[in-house]
Design a protein around this motif. Structure first.
Motif, mmCIF file in Angstrom:
data_model
loop_
_atom_site.group_PDB
_atom_site.id
_atom_site.type_symbol
_atom_site.label_atom_id
_atom_site.label_comp_id
_atom_site.label_asym_id
_atom_site.label_seq_id
_atom_site.Cartn_x
_atom_site.Cartn_y
_atom_site.Cartn_z
ATOM 1 N N THR A 38 1.701 0.169 10.306
ATOM 2 C CA THR A 38 0.456 0.776 9.830
ATOM 3 C C THR A 38 0.521 1.047 8.338
ATOM 4 O OG1 THR A 38 0.128 1.813 11.997
ATOM 5 C CG2 THR A 38 -1.143 2.689 10.145
ATOM 6 N N PRO A 58 -4.785 7.881 1.359
ATOM 7 C CA PRO A 58 -3.800 6.790 1.508
ATOM 8 C C PRO A 58 -2.538 7.005 0.689
ATOM 9 C CG PRO A 58 -6.012 5.907 1.219
ATOM 10 C CD PRO A 58 -6.098 7.364 0.935
ATOM 11 N N LEU A 89 -9.760 -4.421 2.848
ATOM 12 C CA LEU A 89 -9.575 -3.735 4.123
ATOM 13 C C LEU A 89 -9.419 -4.726 5.273
ATOM 14 C CD1 LEU A 89 -12.181 -0.833 3.772
ATOM 15 C CD2 LEU A 89 -9.696 -0.705 3.516
ATOM 16 N N GLY A 101 -5.914 -6.171 5.108
ATOM 17 C CA GLY A 101 -4.937 -5.169 5.530
ATOM 18 C C GLY A 101 -4.929 -4.957 7.022
ATOM 19 N N MET A 146 -1.692 -0.690 5.335
ATOM 20 C CA MET A 146 -2.431 0.051 4.317
ATOM 21 C C MET A 146 -2.059 -0.419 2.911
ATOM 22 S SD MET A 146 -2.650 4.188 3.961
ATOM 23 C CE MET A 146 -2.966 4.275 5.728
ATOM 24 N N ALA A 196 -3.728 -3.686 2.300
ATOM 25 C CA ALA A 196 -5.155 -3.523 1.988
ATOM 26 C C ALA A 196 -5.348 -3.132 0.528
ATOM 27 C CB ALA A 196 -5.769 -2.472 2.909
#
Length: 371
Positions: free
Chosen positions: A266, A104, A247, A250, A270, A273
């Motif tokens: 996206t 990530p 998660l 997110g 992330m 999250a």
């Protein structure tokens, strides 16, 4: 008095044999030896911990991750083929954990690098011409005049001569950059040693867990072993609660970003999250996205993202996360909240997991006291 043998030979043997019952002096000597041994052991442990004080955060992080993954690792270890290759299994699981953290951040760094050129050009333009005030600020029901006045005096003019920007002169900027760089380097070192420690914990396998339980049982009795299990369960449930809820937040907010037309939905999902794994940090991301939409004139989308994000965070923080963290360990919601927030304030990020474990100890001790 003991009976005297009738046989003279037996009488002489009994008189020669010494009395084996310990005297008071021997008892005092043994007590002194035990006290001296306790002091020596405590001093040696304290010196050892002080020697490795720099690496204690890495060891604690590795212990937290190992506790969270221990059921899954134990299941893999019991498989016939994997159980014969413990070294490969430990390396594979450790590598997977490392990739889970690295990927990530690598994606975020890559996207930031792609946008860096456009950001530099935008920042240079802002320095030369200033930052225009969005039109929606003039339509605020209250405070629009004061905000417009401050914006005109500090941001609408060229930022090179702005009073607000002049406070951030070169020396402060360089000092902040150096401090940030040192913190990043320290974090990378801790992360590296954490992975090494995690590998050796996994390589030790179930024997390490058995030894820890045996040590707790020998030192504190059966209650100590039970308390150690409860603390491990608390840490595991805390990791599950923080990671799963993060998660989930997110993913939901990433979908909302995509529907609202926020760029890099996206990537922002992330980041949301990661921020949502820390209590009450997700609003920083989705409210910032809502402000960006408002600055672009999409007021409906901005309000939709803000309201949806607040609803998701409210449900997750007040209902889902306390159930996941406190359900297995039977912690009340208030103690879960105190453990997470108080632990984070006292111990930093590690406190997110240490705090609920300490609250579990408090509940166990209280239950035993009132029993």
């Amino acid at each position: 008095m003991p009976a005297v043998p009738a046989d003279p030979a037996l009488r002489r043997t009994a008189m020669i044999q010494p009395n084996h019952s310990p005297s008071e002096q021997e008892k005092d000597a043994k007590r002194l030896q035990r006290a001296a041994s306790a002091v020596l052991y405590t001093a040696l442990v304290a010196v050892a911990l002080w020697t490795m004080r720099t690496f204690i955060p890495a060891v604690v992080w590795a212990a937290v991750i190992a506790i969270a993954l221990w059921p899954a690792f134990g299941w893999l270890e019991r498989r016939p083929w994997l159980g014969k290759h413990k070294l490969l299994l430990a390396f594979s699981v450790t590598a997977a954990v490392g990739l889970l953290f690295v990927v990530p951040f690598a994606i975020v760094a890559t996207e930031a690098g792609r946008e860096a050129r456009d950001m530099i050009h935008w920042f240079q333009d802002v320095l030369r011409s200033g930052l225009p005030m969005p039109d929606w600020l003039n339509r605020l029901p209250t405070g629009s005049r004061q905000i417009a006045s401050w914006w005109t005096e500090n941001l609408a003019m060229p930022l090179e001569s702005s009073p607000a920007v002049q406070k951030l002169h070169g020396a402060n900027f360089i000092a902040m950059t150096r401090h940030f760089g040192s913190r990043v380097a320290h974090g990378l070192i801790v992360f590296g040693f954490m992975l090494v420690t995690l590998f050796f914990i996994f390589h030790a396998g179930s024997k390490l867990g058995e030894q820890l339980l045996a040590g707790s049982r020998r030192a504190f009795g059966s209650e100590g072993a039970t308390l150690a299990r409860r603390m491990a369960d608390s840490v595991r449930c805390t990791v599950v609660g923080l990671v799963v809820v993060g998660l989930g937040e997110g993913a939901l907010l990433g979908i909302a970003y995509g529907i609202a037309g926020v760029p890099h939905a996206t990537l922002l999902g992330m980041l949301t999250a990661i921020a949502a794994m820390l209590p009450f940090c997700a609003p920083i991301v989705f409210l910032g996205s809502a402000l960006w939409l408002a600055a672009q004139g999409s007021m409906v989308a901005a309000i939709g993202v803000a309201v949806f994000g607040l609803v998701v965070v409210f449900v997750a923080e007040h209902f889902v996360r306390p159930v996941l963290i406190g359900g297995s360990t039977r912690l009340p919601f208030l103690l879960v909240l105190f453990g997470i927030l108080g632990g984070a304030e006292t111990f930093g990020l590690l406190g997110l997991f240490i705090g609920p474990a300490l609250m579990t100890i408090l509940v166990v001790l209280w239950t035993d006291w009132v029993r």
